[in-house]
Design an enzyme around this catalytic site. Structure first.
Site, PDB file in Angstrom:
ATOM      1  N   ASP A 274       0.875  -1.170   0.000  1.00 26.34           N
ATOM      2  CA  ASP A 274       0.000   0.000   0.000  1.00 26.34           C
ATOM      3  C   ASP A 274       0.919   1.229   0.000  1.00 26.34           C
ATOM      4  O   ASP A 274       2.119   1.127   0.268  1.00 26.34           O
ATOM      5  CB  ASP A 274      -0.950  -0.005   1.207  1.00 26.34           C
ATOM      6  CG  ASP A 274      -2.157   0.921   0.982  1.00 26.34           C
ATOM      7  OD1 ASP A 274      -2.086   1.786   0.077  1.00 26.34           O
ATOM      8  OD2 ASP A 274      -3.157   0.788   1.710  1.00 26.34           O
TER       9      ASP A 274
HETATM   10  C1  BGC Z   1      -5.045   3.256   0.022  1.00 28.49           C
HETATM   11  C2  BGC Z   1      -5.104   2.269  -1.136  1.00 28.49           C
HETATM   12  C3  BGC Z   1      -4.946   3.015  -2.432  1.00 28.49           C
HETATM   13  C4  BGC Z   1      -3.647   3.797  -2.405  1.00 28.49           C
HETATM   14  C5  BGC Z   1      -3.373   4.580  -3.675  1.00 28.49           C
HETATM   15  C6  BGC Z   1      -3.843   4.146  -0.059  1.00 28.49           C
HETATM   16  O1  BGC Z   1      -3.938   5.173   0.877  1.00 28.49           O
HETATM   17  O2  BGC Z   1      -5.063   2.558   1.241  1.00 28.49           O
HETATM   18  O3  BGC Z   1      -6.324   1.578  -1.094  1.00 28.49           O
HETATM   19  O4  BGC Z   1      -4.999   2.120  -3.506  1.00 28.49           O
HETATM   20  O5  BGC Z   1      -3.683   4.714  -1.328  1.00 28.49           O
HETATM   21  O6  BGC Z   1      -4.221   5.655  -3.782  1.00 28.49           O
END
Ligand code: BGC
Length: 789
Positions: A274
């Site tokens: 993530d």
């Molecule tokens: C989220 C993810 C997301 C990523 C990119 C993160 O803060 O938890 O679900 O895909 O950001 O935007």
């Protein structure tokens, strides 16, 4: 009554106490290399591709970089590789112009309709591909929904792992059929937003992210379960989560990555972090992390745990070349499998939507700007939104509406948006989002940019005009709760529709389970004025409904998060163009305090801590979340899991079973582990059939549901009384009947034995019940498992 004899799967089962592996993640090394099983041709192509790369190019391939998309892997022109564009999210290509905004995962789950869920994935995938995005960052199965307060539960499907697993696999099949890579997220135990990331204490100590402490059995039977479906469906990638899991970070936990995912489930794709969830380089790589996103540390350019540190680690021998090759192959195999070497270029508009403008360190190929990828998807969006709307109450057939002379529309959720069409951050910096305008989807990275929105009021006015109905409305909740706030409404409408909403967004958990903006007072006011009040909720999660038994509230619809066709979908249901067939994918309890069994770890005391390890969340409720909790403790609820009314009625009869000739032998472990785990687990052990009949006057869809009650299981932790293990959605004309078949796999009949580290079918009698909800069970049967000679 049916009696089936199954052979026990393991001889070693006795009633002895079983050692618990509660809350630990023992080390699992080395990281298992992929073998390409299931993706053989693509694996060979990936092998050839990777063998041609320099060390620096391999390091680049595993490290995110700046670029036009939310995540980017730079191109390598020398070998004709254009790079990878990764975009959010689970219900839309989030930032894009001229793209559709689909109903949320929660809404899709409430449809209980495999076909619609598959089509949602298919159309979503086509939109990502049309915009040149190789990887769609969805679907979501973590959070599963341990706590009703979770801020991202709506991005996911349901707290039931079976329903979520089925929804995830159909979404992945659909997305990847369109040629886009799915990224199943967030792995694992990401059940709360509060403290999901490390923070600095008042004295500058780093307080590590919350640790979800999950015992081995709960891990397998609850949180890992839908991921197994996703791996089996061939998800290209999996996103590891921000939280810690049993003490170590989700993206460097060797037990969950090397052990559960890559060994036990045989995952052949790649694990990406993530955003900013990577906390180490070599250590994380050895634990199973394959790709670092977005690549920089804390968003600071030219810093990375991967990148140059990967080349350095290979050169100084801290990391094996084989492991890096495996990472690169894992990334390239799905790319070749989905023929992404021939792919549309990235929409040129995308860079302007990101904070990182060109020039980038790596070249990207751009195509046209503002490509319109919506392609008539609005009709499917409307269909899913209607199918995911649950009719909870319908006194004296208040619905469907029958050309009323006067209609009242109330509440700040009924009208059009006034603060813009994109809810990335809580731009309104308010735990309840924006005050005016309907809630079609919720906030954070799981949102979407609405290219249009049909509000309920707009659609209702258009529909009411066909009958010459007088439409009166007040959308100001403050006014509605004042004495005589409804004074302007003359005459008293025949039907009053009250629209309520509940906001949620990534980054914070919900403060309340009641709908926002003084919703209960709004319902009371309207219901005091109008004895035929219909309440409709748009909600990022479940709602408690303290007003549900008010006699003037004659009907209730939980419309979840319907996406861009919100108004049209609710009109379809209200006027009976579509017969409601949605079922609750969660339980609505009698009161908010009933959900306090799985609290989100958050207290003022913890916010002031100086203990780096203070944020601990022990999943002591084990398997007993949502309906499993309410059933086990015999608690009354308002509306149970699986419940939902229709404008017609159904009967159910003739439960029978069709046992295949196979007897149940111990799980053969000599088979190569395929994606999804031991292939024998997915074999059909038995089939259960029931007949469902439409006994009413209008056509409609029934959702027969099969629940399984296990014989006593030798485990010190409570086993749920009933678990969902099958459902079907059947369309029936009046008087028509059809058979629903439920295929029970060996895995469906098994529990996770922590001692033998194996799925085991317990000896004894299983009770099989089939009905129309978890508490409306019509037919009963038995399966008896006897010990093998
Ligand atoms: C989220 C993810 C997301 C990523 C990119 C993160 O803060 O938890 O679900 O895909 O950001 O935007």
């Amino acid at each position: 009554m049916l009696l089936v004899t199954l052979w026990s799967s393991l001889l070693a089962l006795t009633a002895q106490g079983v050692a618990q592996d509660y809350g630990t993640s023992p080390p699992v090394y080395p990281s298992p290399p992929s073998t390409g099983i299931g993706w053989e041709v693509a694996f060979t192509q990936a092998q050839a591709f990777v063998s041609n790369l320099t060390l620096e190019e391999k390091a680049q391939l595993v490290t995110g970089t700046e670029g036009p998309c939310v995540g980017n892997i730079g191109g390598i022109p020398r070998v004709g590789f254009d790079g990878l564009c990764l975009q959010d999210g689970p219900l839309a290509i989030r930032q894009a112009t001229y793209a559709s905004v689909f109903p949320a995962g929660l809404t899709a789950a409430a449809s209980w309709d495999r076909g619609l869920i598959y089509l949602r994935g298919l159309f979503l995938g086509a939109e990502f591909k049309g915009k040149g995005s190789h990887v769609a960052l969805g679907p979501v199965v973590g959070p599963l929904g341990r706590s009703a307060y979770g801020g991202r539960g709506w991005e996911s499907f349901s707290p039931d792992p079976y329903l979520t697993g089925v929804a995830a696999e159909n979404t992945i099949w659909g997305m990847q059929r369109s040629g886009v890579q799915a990224c199943l997220k967030h792995y694992i135990g990401n059940e709360q937003e509060t403290h999901r990331n490390p923070a600095l204490s008042p004295n500058g100590t780093t307080i590590e992210a919350v640790s979800s402490n999950i015992d081995d059995r709960t891990m397998h039977e609850l949180y890992l379960w839908p991921f197994a479906h996703g791996v089996r469906a061939g998800t290209a990638s999996i996103m590891c989560s921000y939280n810690r899991l049993n003490g170590s970070y989700g993206c460097q936990n060797s037990k969950t990555l090397n052990g559960l995912l890559k060994t036990e489930l045989g995952f052949q794709g790649y694990v990406m972090s993530d955003w900013q969830a990577t906390h180490a380089g070599v250590h994380a790589i050895k634990a199973g992390l394959d790709m670092d996103m977005p690549g920089s540390i804390g968003g600071l350019q030219n810093t990375s745990f991967f990148g140059g540190n990967v080349t350095r680690a290979i050169k100084n021998g801290t990391l094996d070349q084989d492991r890096l090759d495996d990472m690169a192959r894992r990334i390239m195999t799905p790319y070749f499998y989905l023929n992404q070497n021939e792919y549309p270029p990235v929409d040129k508009t995308e860079p302007t939507l990101n904070s990182n403008y060109p020039p980038y360190d790596h070249p990207f190929t751009f195509g046209a700007s503002n490509v319109d990828v919506r392609n008539g998807h609005g009709q499917l969006i409307r269909d899913i939104a209607a199918a995911g709307t649950v009719l909870l109450k319908n006194t004296n057939d208040a619905l469907p509406l029958k050309a009323p002379k006067t209609l009242g529309v109330f509440g700040n959720d009924a009208g059009d948006l006034v603060n813009g069409q994109y809810f990335l951050t809580s731009a309104f910096q308010n735990p309840f989002g924006y005050e005016y305008g309907t809630l079609p989807i919720a906030g954070g990275s799981g949102t979407g940019r609405l290219s249009y929105l049909v509000s309920p009021l707009e659609a209702l006015k258009a529909r009411a005009a066909l009958d010459g109905t007088l439409v009166q409305y007040i959308l100001n909740n403050n006014l509605l709760t004042q004495p005589s706030g409804l004074g302007a409404i003359v005459p008293v409408p025949e039907v009053c529709l009250v629209f309520l909403k509940s906001w949620a967004s990534e980054g914070s958990d919900r403060a309340s389970l009641e709908a926002d903006w003084d919703s209960s007072a709004v319902v009371s006011s309207v219901a005091a004025y109008c004895n035929n009040t219909v309440v409709i909720t748009h909600s990022a999660g479940l709602n408690v409904m303290p007003w549900a038994n008010n006699p003037n509230v004659t009907a209730i619809l939980a419309a979840h998060l319907p996406g861009q066709e919100s108004g049209n979908a609710i009109v379809d249901i209200l006027y009976g163009t579509v017969n409601p067939s949605g079922k609750l994918p969660y339980t609505i309890a009698l009161s908010e305090s009933d959900y306090r069994f799985s609290d989100i770890t958050n207290s003022t005391k913890l916010l002031e801590t100086e203990d780096p390890n203070a944020w601990q969340s022990n999943f002591t409720e084990g398997l007993l979340i949502d309906y499993r909790h309410f059933d086990y403790y015999n608690k009354s609820v308002l509306y149970e899991f699986g419940f939902g009314l229709s404008y017609t009625t159904f009967d159910m009869f003739d439960l029978s079973t069709d046992m295949p000739n196979t007897t149940i032998n111990p799980l053969p472990d000599s088979l190569p582990i395929a994606p999804g785990g031991n292939p024998s687990l997915w074999q059909i052990a038995c089939t259960v059939n029931v007949t469902v009949m439409n006994t009413g006057d209008v056509a409609g869809a029934a959702v027969p549901q099969l629940y399984l009650s296990f014989p006593p299981i030798p485990s010190p932790m409570p086993t749920p009384l009933n678990v969902l293990r099958g459902f079907d959605k059947i369309w029936l004309e009046p008087s028509e009947s059809q058979t629903a078949s439920f295929l029970l796999t060996r895995r469906d009949l098994s529990y996770w034995n922590v001692e033998t580290q194996e799925w085991v079918i317990p000896i004894g009698a299983f009770e099989v019940t089939v009905g129309f909800s978890s508490r409306d069970l019509w037919l009963k049967g038995q399966l008896t498992v006897t010990e093998r000679d």
